[in-house]
Design an enzyme around this catalytic site. Sequence first.
Site, PDB file in Angstrom:
ATOM      1  N   SER A 134       0.845  -1.200   0.000  1.00 32.94           N
ATOM      2  CA  SER A 134       0.000   0.000   0.000  1.00 32.94           C
ATOM      3  C   SER A 134       0.878   1.247   0.000  1.00 32.94           C
ATOM      4  CB  SER A 134      -0.915   0.005   1.225  1.00 32.94           C
ATOM      5  OG  SER A 134      -0.166  -0.227   2.408  1.00 32.94           O
TER       6      SER A 134
ATOM      7  N   GLU B 110       0.081 -12.681  -1.776  1.00 33.08           N
ATOM      8  CA  GLU B 110      -1.341 -12.673  -2.111  1.00 33.08           C
ATOM      9  C   GLU B 110      -1.754 -13.875  -2.950  1.00 33.08           C
ATOM     10  OE1 GLU B 110      -2.537  -8.997  -3.980  1.00 33.08           O
ATOM     11  OE2 GLU B 110      -1.740  -7.769  -2.342  1.00 33.08           O
TER      12      GLU B 110
ATOM     13  N   ASP C  61       5.693  -7.125   2.953  1.00 37.69           N
ATOM     14  CA  ASP C  61       4.819  -7.524   1.842  1.00 37.69           C
ATOM     15  C   ASP C  61       5.665  -7.853   0.612  1.00 37.69           C
ATOM     16  OD1 ASP C  61       2.232  -7.940   1.062  1.00 37.69           O
ATOM     17  OD2 ASP C  61       1.667  -5.815   1.017  1.00 37.69           O
TER      18      ASP C  61
ATOM     19  N   GLU D  97      -9.375  -9.796   3.165  1.00 38.72           N
ATOM     20  CA  GLU D  97      -9.735  -8.418   2.797  1.00 38.72           C
ATOM     21  C   GLU D  97     -11.058  -8.402   2.034  1.00 38.72           C
ATOM     22  OE1 GLU D  97      -6.546  -6.163   1.063  1.00 38.72           O
ATOM     23  OE2 GLU D  97      -7.840  -4.428   0.652  1.00 38.72           O
TER      24      GLU D  97
HETATM   25  O1  KIV Z   1      -0.374  -3.498   1.453  1.00 36.35           O
HETATM   26  C1  KIV Z   1      -1.087  -3.416   2.456  1.00 36.35           C
HETATM   27  O2  KIV Z   1      -1.082  -2.433   3.189  1.00 36.35           O
HETATM   28  C2  KIV Z   1      -1.964  -4.530   2.751  1.00 36.35           C
HETATM   29  C3  KIV Z   1      -2.998  -4.326   3.812  1.00 36.35           C
HETATM   30  C4  KIV Z   1      -4.137  -3.575   3.257  1.00 36.35           C
HETATM   31  C5  KIV Z   1      -3.437  -5.606   4.421  1.00 36.35           C
HETATM   32  O3  KIV Z   1      -1.873  -5.557   2.150  1.00 36.35           O
END
Ligand code: KIV
Length: 287
Positions: free
Chosen positions: A68, A137, A106, A204
């Site tokens: 994000s 993901e 992530d 989500e």
């Molecule tokens: O990238 C992110 O911030 C996320 C959250 C919304 C869970 O994957």
Amino acid sequence: MNTKTAAEQTLYGGGAAAPAKERKPMTLHRLREMQAAGEPITMLTCYDASFAKVMDSAGVDCVLIGDSLGMVLQGRSSTLPVTLEETAYHLRCVTAGNRNLFVLGDMPFGSYQESKEQAMRSAGVLMQAGAQMVKLEGGGWTPETVRFLVERGVPVCAHLGLTPQSVHAIGGYRIQGRSADGAATLKQHARELSDAGAAMCVLELVPATLARDITQAVSMATIGIGASKDCSGQVLVMHDMLGVTQGKLPRFVRNFLEGAPSIQAAIERYVVDVKARSFPDDALHGY
Ligand code: KIV
């Protein structure tokens, strides 16, 4: 030796971190104990050292250096352009300010889809930058990759429901698992990921009933965002929950800064409300 004056330290927020409330560094073992005891896990996204210190002092359990960052820091229209090196950079920033938070990194789009070996190399970059767990993901094809990483000592958080890296394939940021078939597929994917060894799974934008059903069916902890209060924990994007994000926000977001005297107080309120399961309120924030 620290040569800054006290005033300089205050001005620039430098020097030793303000003592986070007496607590121990969060571990995966402790997170599993919380899940078993039914204590909700609190998670927020975080991208720098200053906010890591505030979140640590506010008693947050976990921070996610999410892709994000592409949207809230870089101003992009999706998470797709974020690179592994950019994520590693923000991980290093967060780690520099962190003492007790459990840190998730992530895996960006394109950094794990090609092969299990590519995923392991990318996870290595994020772990060396400070991640204690990596998030990736999707379902269906991912359990094999998850198993490969877990067997090699990399804790993994899965991510099902709305998976923003697939936004163009899904056709927008829309709720997932509404139809009976869609719900059954999501539940099947969750079971497979849990069996493959994922320790956590972000859910989500899925209906509350499905999120509850999945949470009861799997051994991994479910972390809801627009899912339900009955997940094992909750996550929000920091800029959304502090009212920084402009424009129309999804209904699952609450601005915790509204009425709070400071950013730290807003984050403390988030922690208290998630722990008490008064946030999210499924009637207001659920689907
Ligand atoms: O990238 C992110 O911030 C996320 C959250 C919304 C869970 O994957």
